[in-house]
Structure formats: structure tokens, C-alpha cells
Scaffold this active site. Structure first.
Site, mmCIF file in Angstrom:
data_model
loop_
_atom_site.group_PDB
_atom_site.id
_atom_site.type_symbol
_atom_site.label_atom_id
_atom_site.label_comp_id
_atom_site.label_asym_id
_atom_site.label_seq_id
_atom_site.Cartn_x
_atom_site.Cartn_y
_atom_site.Cartn_z
ATOM 1 N N ARG A 213 1.013 -1.073 -0.118
ATOM 2 C CA ARG A 213 0.108 0.041 -0.001
ATOM 3 C C ARG A 213 0.959 1.045 -0.121
ATOM 4 N NH1 ARG A 213 -3.852 -3.611 2.989
ATOM 5 N NH2 ARG A 213 -2.789 -3.039 5.138
ATOM 6 N N PHE A 229 -10.877 -5.326 -6.056
ATOM 7 C CA PHE A 229 -10.805 -6.296 -5.153
ATOM 8 C C PHE A 229 -10.348 -5.409 -3.789
ATOM 9 C CE2 PHE A 229 -9.661 -8.834 -8.583
ATOM 10 C CZ PHE A 229 -10.607 -10.123 -8.675
ATOM 11 N N ASP A 251 -15.389 -4.200 -5.696
ATOM 12 C CA ASP A 251 -15.481 -5.276 -4.905
ATOM 13 C C ASP A 251 -16.847 -5.732 -4.914
ATOM 14 O OD1 ASP A 251 -13.445 -6.404 -2.249
ATOM 15 O OD2 ASP A 251 -15.448 -6.958 -2.364
ATOM 16 N N ASP A 298 -5.902 -7.529 -6.517
ATOM 17 C CA ASP A 298 -5.613 -8.034 -5.124
ATOM 18 C C ASP A 298 -6.797 -8.982 -4.966
ATOM 19 O OD1 ASP A 298 -4.338 -8.909 -2.905
ATOM 20 O OD2 ASP A 298 -4.978 -7.227 -1.753
ATOM 21 N N CYS A 338 -2.387 -14.354 -3.696
ATOM 22 C CA CYS A 338 -2.344 -14.695 -2.085
ATOM 23 C C CYS A 338 -2.511 -16.107 -2.067
ATOM 24 C CB CYS A 338 -3.099 -13.810 -0.894
ATOM 25 S SG CYS A 338 -4.748 -13.744 -1.442
#
Ligand code: SAH
Length: 396
Positions: A213, A229, A251, A298, A338
Site C-alpha cells: 500500500r 478487489f 469489490d 488483489d 495470495c
């Protein structure tokens, strides 16, 4: 004290001798539990011939039958757990930025404490217990945390795949004090965020992305940014702080975007209602007609299991392909994965294939991972899950 003995098969002791903290069921010759100690008990792991290797906790219901904490033949008692927790706390004191009030205090295997995650949000600690061994020692762990960190609230939020594979039900409850109804305010990189611990995702915030970030804050000046996201607006606020011209956050969760909007207001940023788009990113990227200078992708872990890797690879390729198509020469893409089953190597190959199909010249500017409050045990590469590439589209 009741203790279990775990004898490994012949020639299956190398990984434990190399300090890998897991013993899989397939490596075990026999379990000797004379006192009926059962799930969560301390276990001594031995070679086939009976030579001591390590100590850990026993999980009869999981494929990962033993999780190891100690390679000396000494007990995993309060003194030992206290030492490990103090080491973890001291590590963070060395590098957390001044003014930040949220970070991961204990990162499971990465801090030598498999099955235990503790996140700090201002004066609230969120504890995640994932194994039977940690479950049995929950009270002791909370006492140690209380002595070391004096939190106002300790909240347990134990869920996830590892826990269900241990045969443990999800559990959430305050162990000390009470969560404030309005959420908990934290400060990160000079920004204020409200965190919804009980109702939000993970323990409330994606702490692992802190340094990424900050990277975005440094790149956003004057740019039109698309944050896909976005969850509660972590990258959105960072881009706005960095001087972005406009940031669109997408999102599928309405409540996440509500919180993102609230977080923007909390920091005094003026955003329009239509800067927050509740929809499926995969579809949005196909339909959107605006152009962007910086895109953040992300997504959640698209491969939760090994068997999902192929379909996840297709999904990663899809979003990256469509994001790259939206970028012109000089445009930037921060692309994250991730999924612990997707290696950095595989992820790079997926990005290669997306770039190639998009017909773009693409350069890798940086390769990033978790922030350092998510340490990785060098003997346990499996805990390395977050991979991010900063890409640039070059005018051809
Ligand atoms: N970047 C965020 C964390 C992202 S977590 C941060 O820094 O805080 C992943 C987010 O993706 C979640 O908020 C989830 O609601 C959202 N999500 C999952 N699948 C989605 C989809 N198909 N389309 C849009 N959003 C999705």
C-alpha cells in the site's frame, strides 16, 4: 505430563532433521500414546530407531499429524511459549513504523508458533487458533499476551481451512473486554482506517499488504487509479494520499465498499458515490470503458487447495489479461496472488501469458511479498503465500 511418541518411517526423518515444522501422516511408522493423551498433547518425534528429533503438538485428525515447535528435548511449557511470544513482540518493535497501530504480532510457523496467529489493532488483539495443540493452551497464551502487551480487548476469531482440517469448529468470542460496537480505528502509513473485526474478512484487515500500500501511495500522483478487489479501501486510501486524480474501487461485497467509503471520509478525501462499484471484477474489467494509469489487482486466494491450481491459473490470467488491455504505454499494474499453492514462478508465467495474449510489451519493475511482520521460517517455504509484481506496459 502425558506425552505421545511418534516414530517416523525409515528414511523419512530428513525434513524434521532440517527443521521443517510439519510431520505428515505418511511419514509416520507408529504413534505410541500410552497415557491416552490424544489431540493437542505434546509429542516427541523420533527416528525409526528411537533417536530424538523434535517436539511439537499432536493433531490426530489432520494430515499434518504433528506441528513442531522445539528441536531440543525439553518441554513446550509456559516458559517456552512465553519466550517465543516475547521474541515475536521484540521483532516488531525493531521495525514497525512510528505511528502505525496495527500489525501482525504472531505469524504462526513464521514465529515458531505453528497454529497461532495474533493481530494487533490499536489496543485490541485478535487471536486465531488453528490447531488442537494451541486450542488446549489458549488460556495460557492469552495470559502471556496480556502480560506482554496489556491489550484492552482480546478477541478470538478462529476459523479457516486449517482449523476445519483439525476437526475443530469455527469459534468467535471476546476472551477479555468487549469489541467496540463502532469498529476499531487504526493508523497505517499515516492513514486512518476503521476495522470491522467481528464482521470483516480475515481478522479484519489485510495487514500483509501494508508495504505494498505504501508503494502505491508513492506511485499514484496525478493518476487515474482502478483498485480491484478493494475490500475496505486499503489501496484506495493509499492512492488518494499519494495524490491520485481519481480512484475507482471495485469489490463484490457491499459492506466492504461501505467501509471503504467511510474510511475515505474519515481521512477527509472527497469521493463520489460512483467511485465505489459493487460488482464482479471479472465482468467489470470486460465492460469498463474508462482508461486508467494504475490498476491494482488483489484478488482473494483463488487456489485454496492444490487441486484448484489449474482453474486458479485460468482466473488469474483472465483478470490480468483484461487489466493489461486497459493500460496504455507507461501504465502500471500491481498484480497480487495470495494463493499459497501458486508459486512466484508460476505466477510470473501466468502474467507472461496474460501479457502475451493482451499483445502488450510488459516489464517487471518490482517483485514484492508480505510486510516483515509476516516473517517466513526459512525451513518452511510453504508459508510464503503473497506474491506481487509491479508491471509496466511499455509503448511499442
Ligand atoms: N486489497 C485489499 C484486500 C483484498 S481481499 C486490502 O488491501 O485491504 C479480496 C477482496 O475481493 C474481498 O474484499 C472480497 O470481497 C473481494 N472479492 C472476491 N471475489 C470477488 C469478485 N469476483 N469480484 C469482486 N470482488 C471480489
Amino acid at each position: 505430563m502425558k506425552i505421545i511418541h511418534c516414530y517416523l518411517k525409515k528414511n523419512r526423518d530428513k525434513s524434521v532433521a532440517n527443521r521443517h515444522p510439519w510431520v505428515f501422516s505418511g511419514a509416520i511408522h507408529k504413534i505410541v500414546d500410552e497415557d491416552g493423551a490424544g489431540a493437542g498433547a505434546e509429542v516427541r518425534v523420533l527416528t525409526y530407531e528411537g533417536k530424538f528429533l523434535a517436539r511439537g503438538f499432536y493433531s490426530p485428525d489432520s494430515q499434518i499429524r504433528c506441528r513442531l515447535l522445539r528441536w531440543q528435548d525439553k518441554p513446550i511449557d509456559r516458559a517456552f511459549l512465553g519466550k517465543k511470544i516475547r521474541q515475536a513482540v521484540a521483532l516488531r518493535a525493531d521495525f514497525m513504523r512510528q505511528g502505525d497501530t496495527a500489525w501482525r504480532v504472531i505469524n504462526s510457523e513464521g514465529d515458531g508458533l505453528p497454529g497461532l496467529v495474533v493481530d494487533r489493532y490499536a489496543d485490541v488483539l485478535v487471536v486465531q487458533i488453528m490447531t488442537a495443540g494451541m486450542e488446549q493452551r489458549k488460556e495460557m497464551i492469552c495470559e502471556i499476551l496480556e502480560n506482554e502487551l496489556s491489550p484492552a480487548v482480546i478477541y478470538e476469531k478462529s476459523d479457516g481451512i486449517i482449523r476445519s482440517e483439525e476437526g475443530l469448529a469455527a469459534h468467535a468470542a471476546a476472551l477479555k473486554g468487549e469489541l467496540p460496537r463502532e469498529g476499531v480505528e487504526i493508523s497505517e502509513n499515516g492513514l486512518r482506517y476503521m476495522v470491522d473485526i467481528a464482521g470483516g474478512q480475515k481478522t479484519g484487515f489485510y495487514l500483509d499488504q501494508r508495504d505494498n500500500r505504501a508503494l502505491i501511495a508513492g506511485l499514484a500522483r496525478g493518476k487515474r487509479v482502478l483498485n480491484c478487489f478493494s475490500y475496505s479501501g486499503g489501496f484506495t486510501l493509499s492512492a488518494l494520499k499519494g495524490g491520485a486524480e481519481r480512484v475507482i474501487s471495485v469489490d463484490s461485497s457491499r459492506s466492504a465498499l461501505k467501509l471503504a467509503q467511510r474510511n475515505c471520509e474519515l481521512n477527509g478525501f472527497t469521493c463520489a458515490e460512483d467511485d465505489f462499484v459493487v460488482t464482479d471484477v471479472f465482468q467489470y474489467l470486460r465492460d469498463v470503458e474508462s482508461s486508467f494509469d494504475l490498476i491494482i489487482l488483489d484478488p482473494p486466494a483463488l487456489a485454496k487447495h492444490k487441486r484448484d491450481v489449474e482453474s486458479a491459473a485460468r482466473a488469474y490470467k483472465d483478470v490480468n489479461l483484461h487489466a493489461l488491455k486497459l493500460l496504455q504505454g507507461g501504465g502500471l499494474l500491481l498484480s497480487c496472488s495470495c494463493s499459497r499453492h501458486v508459486s512466484p514462478d508460476l505466477f510470473q508465467k501466468i502474467l507472461f501469458s496474460a501479457a502475451s495474449d493482451a499483445g502488450k510489451t510488459v516489464r517487471i519493475l518490482a517483485e514484492r511479498a508480505h510486510a516483515p511482520d509476516h516473517p517466513i521460517d526459512i525451513y518452511h517455504p510453504e508459508s510464503r503465500y503473497l506474491h506481487a509484481f509491479l508491471l509496466q506496459v511499455v509503448e511499442s
